[in-house]
Design a protein around this motif. Structure first.
Motif, short mmCIF file in Angstrom:
data_model
loop_
_atom_site.label_atom_id
_atom_site.label_comp_id
_atom_site.label_asym_id
_atom_site.label_seq_id
_atom_site.Cartn_x
_atom_site.Cartn_y
_atom_site.Cartn_z
N VAL A 82 -24.13 108.22 -15.11
CA VAL A 82 -23.64 107.05 -14.39
C VAL A 82 -22.37 107.44 -13.63
CG1 VAL A 82 -22.74 104.71 -14.63
CG2 VAL A 82 -24.60 105.49 -16.11
N ARG A 83 -22.34 107.12 -12.34
CA ARG A 83 -21.15 107.42 -11.53
C ARG A 83 -20.25 106.19 -11.49
NH1 ARG A 83 -20.86 110.06 -5.55
NH2 ARG A 83 -18.64 110.51 -5.63
N CYS A 84 -19.10 106.32 -12.05
CA CYS A 84 -18.12 105.23 -12.14
C CYS A 84 -17.36 105.10 -10.82
CB CYS A 84 -17.15 105.56 -13.28
SG CYS A 84 -15.89 104.34 -13.58
N PRO A 85 -17.10 103.87 -10.38
CA PRO A 85 -16.30 103.69 -9.16
C PRO A 85 -14.87 104.22 -9.33
CG PRO A 85 -17.37 101.63 -9.80
CD PRO A 85 -17.56 102.59 -10.93
N ALA A 86 -14.21 104.42 -8.23
CA ALA A 86 -12.79 104.80 -8.25
C ALA A 86 -12.00 103.70 -8.94
CB ALA A 86 -12.29 105.00 -6.82
N PRO A 87 -10.87 104.04 -9.57
CA PRO A 87 -10.13 103.04 -10.35
C PRO A 87 -9.69 101.82 -9.55
CG PRO A 87 -8.85 105.06 -10.11
CD PRO A 87 -10.22 105.35 -9.60
N ALA A 88 -9.32 102.00 -8.29
CA ALA A 88 -8.89 100.85 -7.48
C ALA A 88 -10.06 99.93 -7.14
CB ALA A 88 -8.22 101.33 -6.20
N ASP A 89 -11.29 100.42 -7.29
CA ASP A 89 -12.48 99.63 -6.99
C ASP A 89 -13.01 98.86 -8.20
OD1 ASP A 89 -12.36 100.49 -4.38
OD2 ASP A 89 -13.82 102.10 -4.67
N LEU A 90 -12.36 99.00 -9.33
CA LEU A 90 -12.76 98.27 -10.53
C LEU A 90 -11.94 96.98 -10.61
CD1 LEU A 90 -12.91 101.26 -13.03
CD2 LEU A 90 -14.86 99.96 -12.14
N PRO A 91 -12.58 95.82 -10.47
CA PRO A 91 -11.80 94.58 -10.54
C PRO A 91 -11.19 94.41 -11.92
CG PRO A 91 -14.16 94.10 -10.53
CD PRO A 91 -14.01 95.57 -10.31
N ARG A 92 -9.97 93.91 -11.94
CA ARG A 92 -9.26 93.67 -13.20
C ARG A 92 -8.61 92.30 -13.13
NH1 ARG A 92 -4.98 96.73 -13.46
NH2 ARG A 92 -5.07 97.24 -11.26
N GLY A 93 -8.51 91.65 -14.28
CA GLY A 93 -7.93 90.32 -14.33
C GLY A 93 -8.89 89.27 -13.80
N ALA A 94 -10.19 89.43 -14.14
CA ALA A 94 -11.19 88.53 -13.59
C ALA A 94 -12.44 88.46 -14.46
CB ALA A 94 -11.59 88.99 -12.19
N ILE A 95 -13.14 87.35 -14.35
CA ILE A 95 -14.50 87.25 -14.89
C ILE A 95 -15.38 88.00 -13.92
CG2 ILE A 95 -16.42 85.68 -15.41
CD1 ILE A 95 -14.11 85.46 -17.43
N ILE A 96 -16.16 88.96 -14.43
CA ILE A 96 -16.98 89.79 -13.53
C ILE A 96 -18.47 89.67 -13.83
CG2 ILE A 96 -15.11 91.39 -13.04
CD1 ILE A 96 -16.50 93.38 -15.00
N GLY A 97 -18.83 88.87 -14.83
CA GLY A 97 -20.24 88.73 -15.14
C GLY A 97 -20.47 87.97 -16.42
N ALA A 98 -21.70 88.08 -16.90
CA ALA A 98 -22.09 87.46 -18.16
C ALA A 98 -23.00 88.42 -18.90
CB ALA A 98 -22.79 86.13 -17.92
N VAL A 99 -23.00 88.31 -20.22
CA VAL A 99 -23.80 89.19 -21.06
C VAL A 99 -24.13 88.43 -22.34
CG1 VAL A 99 -21.81 90.27 -22.20
CG2 VAL A 99 -23.94 91.56 -21.95
N THR A 100 -25.22 88.82 -22.98
CA THR A 100 -25.59 88.21 -24.25
C THR A 100 -25.20 89.14 -25.40
OG1 THR A 100 -27.44 87.03 -23.26
CG2 THR A 100 -27.49 87.29 -25.65
N VAL A 101 -24.42 88.64 -26.33
CA VAL A 101 -24.12 89.37 -27.57
C VAL A 101 -25.28 89.08 -28.51
CG1 VAL A 101 -22.54 89.62 -29.51
CG2 VAL A 101 -21.63 89.20 -27.22
N THR A 102 -26.04 90.12 -28.85
CA THR A 102 -27.24 89.93 -29.66
C THR A 102 -27.00 90.14 -31.15
OG1 THR A 102 -27.93 92.22 -29.30
CG2 THR A 102 -28.77 90.54 -27.76
N GLY A 103 -25.90 90.79 -31.50
CA GLY A 103 -25.63 91.03 -32.91
C GLY A 103 -24.34 91.79 -33.13
#
Length: 179
Positions: A82-103
């Motif tokens: 997996v190629r990670c974006p540059a650090p300045a391209d990673l949003p911080r201090g924000a809701i960026i999505g949703a996910v299900t915690v399954t366990g």
């Protein structure tokens, strides 16, 4: 700066997101949504104290991210192809999505498991970043504030782009774990 608009879920609005969120430091929050990260490592005490239980949650990208965390995360993600974006391209201090915690697990053979306990994750959906404050436990979130500004150290990565954009960021040695 952020993934193209087509990478975000078009129908997901603030009202459609779960009311409870979990804050995760970058680049791991990005990896949950875009990099196949299926376990969020926490201590069992943090899971209990944070009221973390299975269910659908919003994913908050924490404001903080050190260069050591980024280097370690980038290197670790490349091990998964997996190629990670540059650090300045990673949003911080924000809701960026949703996910299900399954366990909640205390053992796993997954390469993503690296602690004494973890939350198993499924069905990630990315949304256009919504500025919000975070918390160390599950929390009720609301839109407020602004995205975190890139830290000065992030400029070095931005300055390295240009002729070599197609080449992955490489490390001659394994970066030290930041924790």
């Amino acid at each position: 700066m952020f993934p193209p608009v087509s990478a975000y879920h078009p129908a997901m609005t603030v009202d459609a997101l779960p009311p409870h969120a979990l804050s995760v430091r970058q680049p791991w929050a990005w990896a949950i949504l875009h990099g196949g990260k299926i376990i969020e490592n926490r201590s069992l005490g943090a899971i209990r104290a944070g009221g973390m239980v299975p269910g659908r949650i919003a994913l908050h990208a924490a404001t903080g991210m050190t260069e050591k965390e980024y280097r370690w995360g980038h290197w670790r993600l490349e091990r998964h192809g997996v190629r990670c974006p540059a650090p300045a391209d990673l949003p911080r201090g924000a809701i960026i999505g949703a996910v299900t915690v399954t366990g909640i697990i205390t053992q796993s053979d997954s390469e993503w498991f690296g602690g004494k306990a973890g939350l198993t994750l499924a069905d990630p959906i990315a949304v256009t970043p919504i500025p919000a404050k975070g918390n160390l436990r599950y929390f009720l979130w609301q839109p407020e504030g602004r995205l975190a500004r890139p830290a000065p150290w992030m400029a070095r990565y931005a300055d390295a782009t240009g002729l070599f954009n197609d080449l992955p960021l490489g490390f001659s040695d394994t970066p030290p774990k930041p924790f």
